[in-house]
Design a protein around this motif. Structure first.
Motif, short mmCIF file in Angstrom:
data_model
loop_
_atom_site.label_atom_id
_atom_site.label_comp_id
_atom_site.label_asym_id
_atom_site.label_seq_id
_atom_site.Cartn_x
_atom_site.Cartn_y
_atom_site.Cartn_z
N ALA A 211 0.76 -1.22 0.17
CA ALA A 211 0.07 -0.20 -0.23
C ALA A 211 0.94 1.39 0.08
N ASP A 212 0.51 2.26 -0.86
CA ASP A 212 1.19 3.43 -0.83
C ASP A 212 0.42 4.18 0.37
N VAL A 213 1.29 5.13 1.04
CA VAL A 213 0.59 5.69 2.21
C VAL A 213 1.26 7.19 2.03
N ALA A 214 0.08 8.18 1.82
CA ALA A 214 0.59 9.37 1.78
C ALA A 214 1.18 9.89 3.02
N SER A 215 2.26 10.71 2.91
CA SER A 215 2.86 11.51 3.91
C SER A 215 1.61 12.35 4.82
N GLY A 282 3.04 -0.70 4.61
CA GLY A 282 2.86 0.18 3.59
C GLY A 282 4.20 1.00 3.14
N ARG A 283 4.24 1.84 2.24
CA ARG A 283 5.29 2.46 1.68
C ARG A 283 4.93 4.06 1.54
N LEU A 284 5.49 4.79 2.19
CA LEU A 284 5.33 6.13 2.42
C LEU A 284 5.67 6.96 0.99
N THR A 285 4.92 7.78 0.71
CA THR A 285 4.93 8.61 -0.33
C THR A 285 4.62 10.02 -0.18
N HIS A 287 6.67 12.48 1.03
CA HIS A 287 7.40 13.18 2.21
C HIS A 287 8.16 14.35 1.87
N GLN A 292 12.58 8.32 1.81
CA GLN A 292 11.75 7.10 1.60
C GLN A 292 11.38 6.82 2.97
N LEU A 294 8.88 3.37 5.23
CA LEU A 294 8.13 2.24 5.31
C LEU A 294 7.28 2.34 6.96
#
Length: 451
Positions: A211-215, A282-285, A287, A292, A294
């Protein structure tokens, strides 16, 4: 695995200018340890006044390009840190130091490693983040060599002479130019920890679904811990009308002793979910600083690290709290958690590469635990070589089991089958070790017999 080039044991914590003044006045006569970091372009001659006592010398972060020919006069010198200087070749004069066993020349721009630069007592060599394309055959002729840190160089091959390094236990080869990892390396009798991520020889892996997780949906809180590759914060993940407590790891983006942070991220995502892994949610997007990151499960506040990383003295072995004692059931639970985590990774084509107690978080009582830190993880080749590398990691697990059993009452009746399993997993003939799935079966049987 997290490493530091500046040992905490060093007692000289004054600025370099103050230390130099004290050295030149003779105030440091008889000193065993000396730290001179920042500003030096040459080694002060007064250091040789400590020739009969000096054992640890830290010259990190200076502008040195060479060392004096008299280095051999430091007859008791055991540890030398020169990271962050400007050496183009590892100084040959190091080979004249009879007791020198630990050398750290990280991020110096080194291109050449002469064989004569390797002292006879060499045990731990760190050459991370340089420009080295070749290693000398002589590296295999150092009988005490135990730890070899070579991530972030330009190596295209390994010298065949390294096959003679029978005591070698840990090797870091990530982020080089290796088209192949020689099969003889997996057969070394004591090798237990290795990484090769980011080389041409690493198999291609399928992109991990994450999952991409918005900052903007993350509220970052207090710092929970920091390692070579990044910082871990407590955080809140806003999800619809609610918030979920999580751990957020923000990567620094710099080369570590294990390899590249982006390879760590990829491995953590590829590992998937498992109850004994501190995997990624999920992966942070997005920022604001471009970092980068997690998102990971937040463990209970009372959970703690099982051991500290290796010290200068222990080299490749973790350091446990001297007060720590375990019941055999707790030790078995910890060992089982680590074995389950490793078996899961092997099943997904991954080698953890750093299966150590200092990468295990546990509840402090019953033995519930998770394996963390994918900084050394890499993708396994298919077929027999993949199985061979799994058995290298089985040795790491066997060493962990032995350390846990050493914390238990020695006369416990259930000790014998676990000691036998330890022996099977650490035997010198790597091909004769079990695979991790077999280890889990043996653990289950010994548990039933105890019950």
């Amino acid at each position: 695995m997290v490493a530091s080039f500046t040992p905490a044991e060093l007692r000289m914590q004054t600025p370099t200018s103050h230390s130099l003044q004290a050295l030149r006045r003779g105030d440091l006569a008889g000193a065993r340890e000396l730290r001179l970091t920042g500003g030096l372009t040459s080694l002060p001659a007064e250091i040789f006044g400590l020739a009969d006592t000096l054992e640890v010398l830290d010259l990190t972060g200076n502008a040195l390009t060479e060392l004096p020919a008299e280095m051999g006069r430091l007859s008791r010198l055991r540890v030398l840190f020169c990271s962050g200087n400007r050496f183009e070749r590892l100084p040959p004069v190091l080979g004249d130091c009879p007791e020198l066993s630990q050398i750290g020349f990280r991020a110096c721009g080194i291109r050449e490693v002469p064989g004569e630069a390797l002292p006879p007592a060499l045990r731990w060599l760190t050459l991370t983040d340089n420009r080295i394309a070749h290693l000398p055959e002589a590296i295999g002729a150092r009988p005490n060599l135990q730890k070899l840190m070579l991530a972030g160089n330009r190596l295209r091959g390994l010298p065949p002479g390294l096959a003679r390094a029978g005591r070698l236990e840990l090797v870091r080869l990530s982020a080089n130019d290796l088209d192949a990892i020689p099969a003889w390396l997996s057969a070394l009798p004591r090798l237990a920890w290795i990484s090769w991520a980011g080389n041409p020889c690493e198999p291609a892996g399928a992109p991990a679904a994450a999952a991409d997780v918005a900052s903007a949906d993350i509220v970052t809180g207090e710092l929970l811990g920091e390692g070579a590759s990044g910082r871990v914060h407590r955080a809140l993940w806003r999800q619809g009308s609610g918030e979920r407590p999580v751990a957020l790891k923000l990567f620094k983006g710099a080369m570590t002793s294990d390899g590249l942070p982006e390879r760590e991220m990829a491995a953590c995502l590829a590992a998937g979910a498992h109850p004994n892994l501190a995997g990624a949610l999920g992966r942070l997007t997005g920022h604001p600083d471009g970092a980068q990151g997690l998102l990971m499960p937040l463990l209970p506040a009372n959970w703690r690290v099982l051991a500290d990383p290796p010290s200068l003295a222990s080299c490749s072995r973790d350091v446990y709290d001297p007060e720590l004692r375990l019941g055999l059931g707790t030790a078995r639970a910890l060992a089982t958690a680590a074995a389950r985590a490793a078996a899961h990774l092997h099943g997904r084509g991954l080698l953890h590469g750093d299966l150590y107690a200092h990468n295990i978080l546990w509840d402090g009582t019953e033995g519930e635990a998770v394996l963390t830190d994918f900084g050394a993880a890499c993708l396994l080749p298919q077929g027999p070589m993949g199985a061979a590398w799994e058995r290298v990691e089985v040795r790491a697990w066997g060493l962990l089991l032995g350390e846990l059993l050493a914390l238990c009452p020695p006369d416990d009746a259930g000790m014998a089958p676990l000691r036998a399993l330890e022996a099977d997993c650490t035997r010198g003939d790597a091909a004769a070790r079990p695979r991790m799935a077999d280890v889990l079966g043996d653990l289950a049987r010994s548990g039933r017999e105890r019950a």
